[in-house]
Design a protein around this motif. Sequence first.
Motif, mmCIF file in Angstrom:
data_model
loop_
_atom_site.group_PDB
_atom_site.id
_atom_site.type_symbol
_atom_site.label_atom_id
_atom_site.label_comp_id
_atom_site.label_asym_id
_atom_site.label_seq_id
_atom_site.Cartn_x
_atom_site.Cartn_y
_atom_site.Cartn_z
ATOM 1 N N MET A 57 -64.343 -11.160 -59.458
ATOM 2 C CA MET A 57 -65.222 -11.189 -60.621
ATOM 3 C C MET A 57 -65.406 -12.608 -61.167
ATOM 4 O O MET A 57 -65.981 -12.796 -62.203
ATOM 5 C CB MET A 57 -64.665 -10.303 -61.718
ATOM 6 C CG MET A 57 -63.386 -10.812 -62.350
ATOM 7 S SD MET A 57 -63.146 -10.156 -63.985
ATOM 8 C CE MET A 57 -64.492 -10.911 -64.855
ATOM 9 N N THR A 60 -63.903 -7.649 -70.141
ATOM 10 C CA THR A 60 -63.444 -8.840 -69.424
ATOM 11 C C THR A 60 -64.048 -10.131 -69.989
ATOM 12 O O THR A 60 -64.059 -11.155 -69.307
ATOM 13 C CB THR A 60 -63.805 -8.756 -67.929
ATOM 14 O OG1 THR A 60 -65.206 -8.476 -67.804
ATOM 15 C CG2 THR A 60 -63.017 -7.671 -67.228
ATOM 16 N N SER A 112 -53.310 -10.139 -77.740
ATOM 17 C CA SER A 112 -51.958 -9.956 -77.212
ATOM 18 C C SER A 112 -51.626 -11.153 -76.335
ATOM 19 O O SER A 112 -52.502 -11.706 -75.662
ATOM 20 C CB SER A 112 -51.912 -8.665 -76.396
ATOM 21 O OG SER A 112 -50.925 -8.739 -75.397
ATOM 22 N N ALA A 113 -50.349 -11.534 -76.321
ATOM 23 C CA ALA A 113 -49.932 -12.678 -75.503
ATOM 24 C C ALA A 113 -49.942 -12.352 -74.023
ATOM 25 O O ALA A 113 -49.798 -13.243 -73.185
ATOM 26 C CB ALA A 113 -48.543 -13.141 -75.914
ATOM 27 N N GLY A 114 -50.110 -11.068 -73.695
ATOM 28 C CA GLY A 114 -50.126 -10.678 -72.285
ATOM 29 C C GLY A 114 -51.514 -10.479 -71.723
ATOM 30 O O GLY A 114 -51.677 -9.917 -70.632
ATOM 31 N N GLU A 115 -52.535 -10.917 -72.441
ATOM 32 C CA GLU A 115 -53.907 -10.716 -71.963
ATOM 33 C C GLU A 115 -54.144 -11.384 -70.610
ATOM 34 O O GLU A 115 -53.589 -12.452 -70.334
ATOM 35 C CB GLU A 115 -54.900 -11.290 -72.973
ATOM 36 C CG GLU A 115 -55.430 -10.275 -73.924
ATOM 37 C CD GLU A 115 -56.679 -10.756 -74.638
ATOM 38 O OE1 GLU A 115 -57.437 -11.556 -74.074
ATOM 39 O OE2 GLU A 115 -56.879 -10.324 -75.781
ATOM 40 N N SER A 116 -55.007 -10.772 -69.827
ATOM 41 C CA SER A 116 -55.286 -11.289 -68.489
ATOM 42 C C SER A 116 -55.848 -12.710 -68.535
ATOM 43 O O SER A 116 -55.559 -13.524 -67.649
ATOM 44 C CB SER A 116 -56.266 -10.366 -67.769
ATOM 45 O OG SER A 116 -57.440 -10.219 -68.528
ATOM 46 N N ASP A 137 -52.863 -14.844 -68.814
ATOM 47 C CA ASP A 137 -52.088 -14.824 -67.563
ATOM 48 C C ASP A 137 -52.758 -15.676 -66.487
ATOM 49 O O ASP A 137 -52.089 -16.366 -65.716
ATOM 50 C CB ASP A 137 -51.926 -13.384 -67.061
ATOM 51 C CG ASP A 137 -50.887 -12.625 -67.873
ATOM 52 O OD1 ASP A 137 -50.098 -13.294 -68.571
ATOM 53 O OD2 ASP A 137 -50.870 -11.386 -67.819
ATOM 54 N N GLN A 138 -54.083 -15.622 -66.464
ATOM 55 C CA GLN A 138 -54.804 -16.438 -65.489
ATOM 56 C C GLN A 138 -54.592 -17.924 -65.777
ATOM 57 O O GLN A 138 -54.429 -18.727 -64.854
ATOM 58 C CB GLN A 138 -56.298 -16.091 -65.550
ATOM 59 C CG GLN A 138 -57.101 -16.500 -64.347
ATOM 60 C CD GLN A 138 -56.667 -15.792 -63.079
ATOM 61 O OE1 GLN A 138 -56.631 -14.583 -63.012
ATOM 62 N NE2 GLN A 138 -56.321 -16.569 -62.053
ATOM 63 N N ILE A 166 -51.119 -18.936 -64.550
ATOM 64 C CA ILE A 166 -51.056 -19.094 -63.093
ATOM 65 C C ILE A 166 -51.528 -20.494 -62.701
ATOM 66 O O ILE A 166 -50.951 -21.149 -61.836
ATOM 67 C CB ILE A 166 -51.917 -18.016 -62.405
ATOM 68 C CG1 ILE A 166 -51.244 -16.645 -62.547
ATOM 69 C CG2 ILE A 166 -52.151 -18.346 -60.934
ATOM 70 C CD1 ILE A 166 -52.106 -15.491 -62.090
#
Lengths: 215, 364
Positions: free
Chosen positions: B1, B247, B292-296, B299-300, B303
Amino acid sequence: MMHARPAVRGSIVLLSLLLFGLPSQADDAQAQEPSGSTGAAIGGAALGLASGGMLGVMGSLLPCTETLEQLTCVRASAISGGLIGLGSGTLVGAWDSSRLASAAKGAAIGFGAGAAVGFVLKEVVRQYGWLDVVSAGAIGLSIGAQPEGAALGLGAGLFVGSVLWLAVPSWELPDLAVTGLLGLAVGGVAAWVVEAAEANSSGGSGVTIPFSLRL
Amino acid sequence: MSPAMKLEPQGPACPPAHSTGSDQAIGAAGRIAWYGPIGAGDGRANARWCATVGPVLLDPLPAARLPALARDDSLAVVSWNILIGGGDLARFLRDELGYDCHPTSPEPSEYASHFVLLIQEAYRRSEVIPDVPESFRFPPRIVPPSPPEGWPDIREIAHRCGLALFYVPSQRNGPETLEGQREDKGNAILSTLPLRDPIAVELPFEAGRKVAVGATVDGPGRTDLRVVSVHLDVASTLTRTLTTANTARLRQSLGLLESLALAETSGAPVRPCGEVPHPIATVAAGDFNSWSAGESALDQMRICFPESPPWDGKPTYGPFPTDFIFFRRGGDERIEHLEGSERRVEERYGSDHHARIAWLGLRE
């Protein structure tokens, strides 16, 4: 990815079906026996697919935001909800069209209520347009088709979320929205399954459902 | 995506970027490298919004005369959403960084270090911002609680404190014309160090135009350090949220990462983070509008910025953890984020966001 025009067309077709198609079939059915028909089964399939699919999207939007495969995650949930709704709706229509008429009536009311909320949002939120009014209506439709199940699920989700918020230090207040929406979606989809089982029961299959979601 | 991004050699389809600095300064900085999404829909929406704002401000050389960054010095990096000038930057600099603002001769305290401020919701008031028909649905004007002397805009703050400035407006701050002047807002970089190689990234369009800004500074040990100020959208439209699986921010963060990779490879095909060495150390920080601190989206970023400081569990906007600092060494192994240095600034200084600060230094 869904595009705007198909979404509008789909919503119009579904709304037309709900407003003009299903009630007349249901009236016929109510005048006779609590039984279904092929037409009602098709209508039930459409309504179940739309309701279950939208509930699947709503319930997964926030939890899936925490995964890197966000799009796949929501799609999987939407397909699962849609398939359960499709199967259950088909059975409800085939076995007891009066139940389907009731669900369709709720869906139509839900669509209207959702669209009304969407219209207010459109006036308040700068980036919202008419398409968002339709989308809000679609959300209302999905809930309105199974309001009791969705409400029970929402309540259960908020309760669980509140307990977790109090008990788990890392649980954040925004997570309440996650459990609430998840509960709403699970409750709504589960209600479709229960509806199908009850339709089978009322159709004289001899199966007794040990509980009911009707309040 | 992943939204495909491209270098835009001609810049964005809106008023041409130009500098308010001297010709010499412009020459030193070079021209701005613009990046934007390839998608026609994104491009049209960004162009429409871009036409409502004024030109870029680039004044790459700080007027304040300060000693050069010594080899052992650390560099403070601050990320802060200043709420359209509501955040009191001068007091923040004095209290948090020991820097007393002055146009040319500030008085840094003994413990003061050079710093880079990565600012979101900076604003500029000017008559050069175009008057646009009312049919354009502008975002409503944000008016922070007023300090007695009024709200200095980003150009005035940079001037008062003698800092280098790179400001790229992304959208208007309301449709109003006030005493012949209009307001726009966007991301900015303020620095005690000269800014080089400025880049601007028009992010994939969701609810409004967002432009990340970046520049290169001489980091600790004279290492090149790219600094980027980011602001992602809060939410898209309801229809887009439903049909794109919410997204919006993931798409924007991927667009940013791809543009940074393009900037590093001079336009060569981009491969995923981790598969390519990044030639330059980079800090990307800002308001990610995450719930949230865990949002994608976050996280991206983690990485692609593996040496980022861990989140301290403290929200920065109400109960929401919206503001983050991400760091990667890239190919330069000498520079590092000083462990334990990243923190939330407890006072908000008039903004609705807490700032975050981290220090970078040379590895032992």
